[in-house]
Design a protein around this motif. Structure first.
Motif, PDB file in Angstrom:
ATOM      1  N   ARG A   3       0.824  -1.220   0.000  1.00 39.76           N
ATOM      2  CA  ARG A   3       0.000   0.000   0.000  1.00 39.76           C
ATOM      3  C   ARG A   3       0.849   1.257   0.000  1.00 39.76           C
ATOM      4  NH1 ARG A   3      -2.949  -3.009   3.776  1.00 39.76           N
ATOM      5  NH2 ARG A   3      -2.023  -1.852   5.501  1.00 39.76           N
ATOM      6  N   ARG A   4       2.112   1.148   0.478  1.00 39.63           N
ATOM      7  CA  ARG A   4       2.935   2.347   0.622  1.00 39.63           C
ATOM      8  C   ARG A   4       3.716   2.700  -0.629  1.00 39.63           C
ATOM      9  NH1 ARG A   4       0.630   0.514   5.438  1.00 39.63           N
ATOM     10  NH2 ARG A   4       0.662   2.238   6.935  1.00 39.63           N
ATOM     11  N   GLU A  54       1.073   6.394   7.730  1.00 32.74           N
ATOM     12  CA  GLU A  54       0.556   6.305   6.362  1.00 32.74           C
ATOM     13  C   GLU A  54      -0.836   5.676   6.319  1.00 32.74           C
ATOM     14  OE1 GLU A  54       2.491   6.608   3.174  1.00 32.74           O
ATOM     15  OE2 GLU A  54       4.169   7.613   4.136  1.00 32.74           O
ATOM     16  N   LEU A  55      -1.764   6.283   7.052  1.00 34.30           N
ATOM     17  CA  LEU A  55      -3.148   5.807   7.022  1.00 34.30           C
ATOM     18  C   LEU A  55      -3.677   5.797   5.591  1.00 34.30           C
ATOM     19  CD1 LEU A  55      -4.901   7.529  10.061  1.00 34.30           C
ATOM     20  CD2 LEU A  55      -4.678   5.076   9.676  1.00 34.30           C
ATOM     21  N   PHE A  56      -4.379   4.722   5.243  1.00 39.43           N
ATOM     22  CA  PHE A  56      -5.014   4.592   3.921  1.00 39.43           C
ATOM     23  C   PHE A  56      -3.987   4.694   2.787  1.00 39.43           C
ATOM     24  CE2 PHE A  56      -7.854   7.223   6.685  1.00 39.43           C
ATOM     25  CZ  PHE A  56      -8.609   6.169   7.169  1.00 39.43           C
ATOM     26  N   GLY A  57      -2.691   4.412   3.106  1.00 38.11           N
ATOM     27  CA  GLY A  57      -1.669   4.487   2.072  1.00 38.11           C
ATOM     28  C   GLY A  57      -1.278   5.900   1.701  1.00 38.11           C
ATOM     29  N   GLU A  58      -1.716   6.877   2.487  1.00 37.22           N
ATOM     30  CA  GLU A  58      -1.404   8.274   2.189  1.00 37.22           C
ATOM     31  C   GLU A  58      -0.399   8.813   3.202  1.00 37.22           C
ATOM     32  OE1 GLU A  58      -2.464   9.845  -0.422  1.00 37.22           O
ATOM     33  OE2 GLU A  58      -3.808   8.260  -1.109  1.00 37.22           O
TER      34      GLU A  58
END
Length: 715
Positions: A339-340, A447-451
């Motif tokens: 996701r990152r 990096e919640l939700f990949g953000e």
């Protein structure tokens, strides 16, 4: 209308319930079990260093022990290990200017016999073989420290000699010791390179600097050097053109370049233009873009030479990403890293995006190292393989500090990393001083939700003796934090629920509202451009915080509090710097029957505020002389710092505060001024400060001045 308050007994019960919940939460998340006890091993060989001071001995010993693989101590020392240790010692003391140092090793063999052996750079005799030792003592004889006594220049015209000397030794000091003028061959070569490179950046392509004369007095350690400089003609860039070779039709367009009227030829300038071109072409998928510069002479007038620069670019084909693989994941979930990265199969391959993905993975805090490589699938398609080495799962640090008010502070900080294999982390900090007890637990989801958005949960408790009361605070908060790279600013938004109480209060009843429960929405903004947060010498920092408490979100009081701080640091000349700090805060309640909690009032004064007073003593007083705090406060600090040598500085400062006990009297009803002097000793944990502030207009109960001893930069 009834006052918004919380009766003492119920609030105490709520305080205990919240504290109990915090302890329970920490207990649940604390790591269970422990590592197996180490198996009994043979007693390790003993290593000792002497002759280089307590700190110096410890640093050298730590460096030598780093030779041990995976930190495992040696049961015996071999000849090779001891020779490596001697080389490390000679190298370390040589870096400090002791070029003729000798080291004597007293080595106790396993059979009980003792061997004495000398080492030096001039006569490094190997140890006899075979050798097995159970202890070794290295005695260091430092000899003279070598230093620059005189430096002169021959042929230097384009930059001032005072600036050129700074490439070889520290300048701008009131007192320059031999330690501030160290001479080593490495320092000399670094200075010659820096001097020549500075001239090249000004357009003098053929600039060179050499030490044409070097006289070394081995009796005193003094070194006299004559630096010969060949500047040559200045080279200017008359024009910049691009030659694009690409299999694409039409080829991509190069970036537009803006040049100065007389643009000096500089490798650094060409590097910047090459980076701009690669960024543009990488974004189009030309991952193999190559660039060579061709320099063509145009004219030469009045000593200046003008050249035409041609950038020869070969783009190669557009490369696409086939798939992404990850190597080295043992505890970490695959989905956590996928996701990152933000990399999509089939998209064009942009090397800058690969580097950005590497940085984001490294920023998770779960990996000791992150690298990537491209694996060709065919001529226009590649796989990307990320190779990760997972880091430690737990870290424990001891904390120490000192301030004139709280005096000694000590504590422990424990961090857990990569919790549940999802790169979550937690931190528990326990700090005790002579005036306060503080516990703080933070759980972070990066990096919640990949953000680029970190989620945090925090639980904390504080008891602190203030000048007129004891502060009791405990609470929990949940929020998100984001760093906006475009403006280099950190934003944090959180919901906070906290108990605000007092004990042993000297405040009058009308200034001491009953203990309250605050529920706040808090926004923090931090913009930090300082060169060093521990001891800034240049740059600035801006911080703003606003919090709103409302009954609509769980509080029993409605109030607004705002604080703003800024600091600015700027060199005036070598060794002389100016520091300016500004702080402003105000707070008020929305309802007439609400009193602002004492915990949210402002209490200026102390080693980091107005230094003529102890902590909080510069706040407004009531008619009886009790310090009651301010609802509006300004603090202005101005400092001049003059370096005495490389570690000690002399400080002259002026501190001012402007306060109003009631927000209805905004901005201020009284002002206090302090001036003073101080000394600072710079350390790796920040400056150790001894300062005296003299009060220019003290009130009847105020001191004439205050002496402070503390650690850390004041603002």
């Amino acid at each position: 209308m009834s006052r918004a308050s919380c009766k003492p007994a119920p609030c105490r019960r709520r305080f205990l319930r919240i504290g109990g919940a915090i302890v329970l939460f920490l207990t649940i998340l604390a790591p269970v079990g422990g590592s197996e006890p180490p198996s009994p091993t043979e007693e390790p060989a003993a290593l000792s260093i002497s002759g280089y001071g307590l700190i110096g001995n410890l640093r050298i010993k730590r460096t030598i022990l780093a030779l041990n693989e995976e930190g495992v101590a040696h049961p015996v020392f071999t000849a090779s290990y001891l020779e490596d240790a001697a080389l490390i010692i000679l190298s370390r003391v040589g870096q400090d200017g002791f070029l003729k140092a000798t080291v004597t090793a007293e080595i106790e063999r396993t059979d009980g016999s003792v061997l004495k052996h000398g080492f030096s750079d001039e006569a490094f005799e190997p140890l006899p073989r075979p050798l097995r030792a159970r202890s070794a003592l290295f005695r260091i004889e430092r000899g003279n420290r070598y230093y620059f006594d005189q430096i002169s220049f021959d042929g230097l015209t384009r930059i001032p000699e005072s600036e050129a000397i700074g490439f070889f030794r520290l300048t701008g000091l009131l007192y320059s010791s031999t330690k501030d003028r160290l001479y080593t061959p490495a320092i000399l070569q670094r200075g010659l390179f820096s001097l020549a490179e500075t001239l090249r950046r000004l357009g003098y392509r053929e600039a060179a600097a050499t030490a044409s004369e070097l006289k070394i007095d081995h009796e005193t350690g003094g070194v006299s050097a004559v630096i010969s400089v060949r500047e040559g003609a200045r080279t200017l860039i008359g024009s910049l053109e691009w030659s694009i070779s690409s299999p694409e039709n039409p080829p991509p367009q190069p970036p537009v370049v803006a040049m100065e009227a007389e643009q000096p030829y500089s490798d650094l300038w060409l590097q910047d233009e090459a980076l701009a071109l690669r960024q543009q072409f990488y974004g189009l998928g030309f991952a193999d873009t190559k660039l060579d510069w061709r320099i063509e002479s145009l004219t030469q007038e009045e000593g200046d030479r003008e050249v035409q620069v041609v950038g020869e670019v070969f783009t190669g084909p557009v490369i696409r990403l086939n798939n992404v693989r990850f190597v080295g994941l043992e505890r970490t979930h695959l989905g956590t890293v996928e996701r990152r990265t933000g990399l999509l199969d089939g998209a064009v391959l942009n090397p800058l995006e690969l580097e950005d993905a590497r940085v984001r993975l490294r920023r998770l805090g779960a990996f000791k190292s992150v690298h990537y490589r491209q694996v060709p699938v065919d001529e226009v398609t590649r796989d990307v393989v990320f190779e990760m080495e997972e880091g430690k799962t737990m870290d424990v640090s001891l904390l120490f500090g000192y301030g004139s008010y709280e005096q000694f502070r000590g504590g422990i900080e424990m961090g857990n990393f990569n919790l549940f294999g999802r790169a979550h982390r937690s931190r528990l900090k326990l700090v005790q001083s002579m005036k306060s007890s503080n516990a703080d637990y933070t759980y972070t989801v990066p990096e919640l939700f990949g953000e680029n958005l970190d989620g945090t949960f925090r639980a904390y408790g504080l008891r602190r003796e203030e000048i007129s009361f004891s502060r009791l605070e405990t609470g929990v908060s949940a929020g998100v934090r984001r760093f906006v790279e475009a403006i280099r600013t950190d934003f944090a938004l959180s919901y906070n629920f906290e108990y605000l109480g007092t004990e042993d209060s000297l405040l009058p009843p009308e200034e001491t509202p009953d203990d309250v429960l605050a529920a706040t929405i808090r926004l923090d903004l931090t913009h930090d451009r300082r060169d060093n947060p521990l001891a800034p010498t240049t740059g600035y920092r801006i911080y703003a915080e606003t919090e709103t408490s409302s009954r609509k979100i769980g509080a029993n009081i409605d109030y607004q509090r705002f604080t703003f701080t800024a600091s600015w640091h700027q060199p005036i000349r070598d060794g002389l710097r100016i520091h300016v700090g500004f702080r402003h805060g105000f707070a008020f309640t929305y309802r007439d029957d609400d009193d602002l909690p004492a915990n949210k009032r402002f209490f200026p004064g102390g080693e980091n505020s107005v230094r003529g007073y102890i902590e909080g003593e510069a706040a407004p007083r009531d008619a009886t002389g009790v310090v009651i705090g301010a609802e509006s406060s300004f603090v202005v600090n101005i400092e001049l710092e003059q370096a005495l040598n490389s570690q000690v500085s002399l400080i002259g400062f002026s501190d001012s505060t402007f306060n109003a006990a009631s927000i209805s009297d905004y901005p201020a009803t009284e002002s206090l001024y302090s001036i003073g002097l101080g000394l600072r000793y710079n350390t790796v944990i920040g400056p150790v400060r001894l300062e005296y502030g003299y009060n220019l207009n003290p009130r009847p109960l105020d001191p004439g001045g205050t002496l402070h001893f503390s650690i850390g930069f004041p603002f």
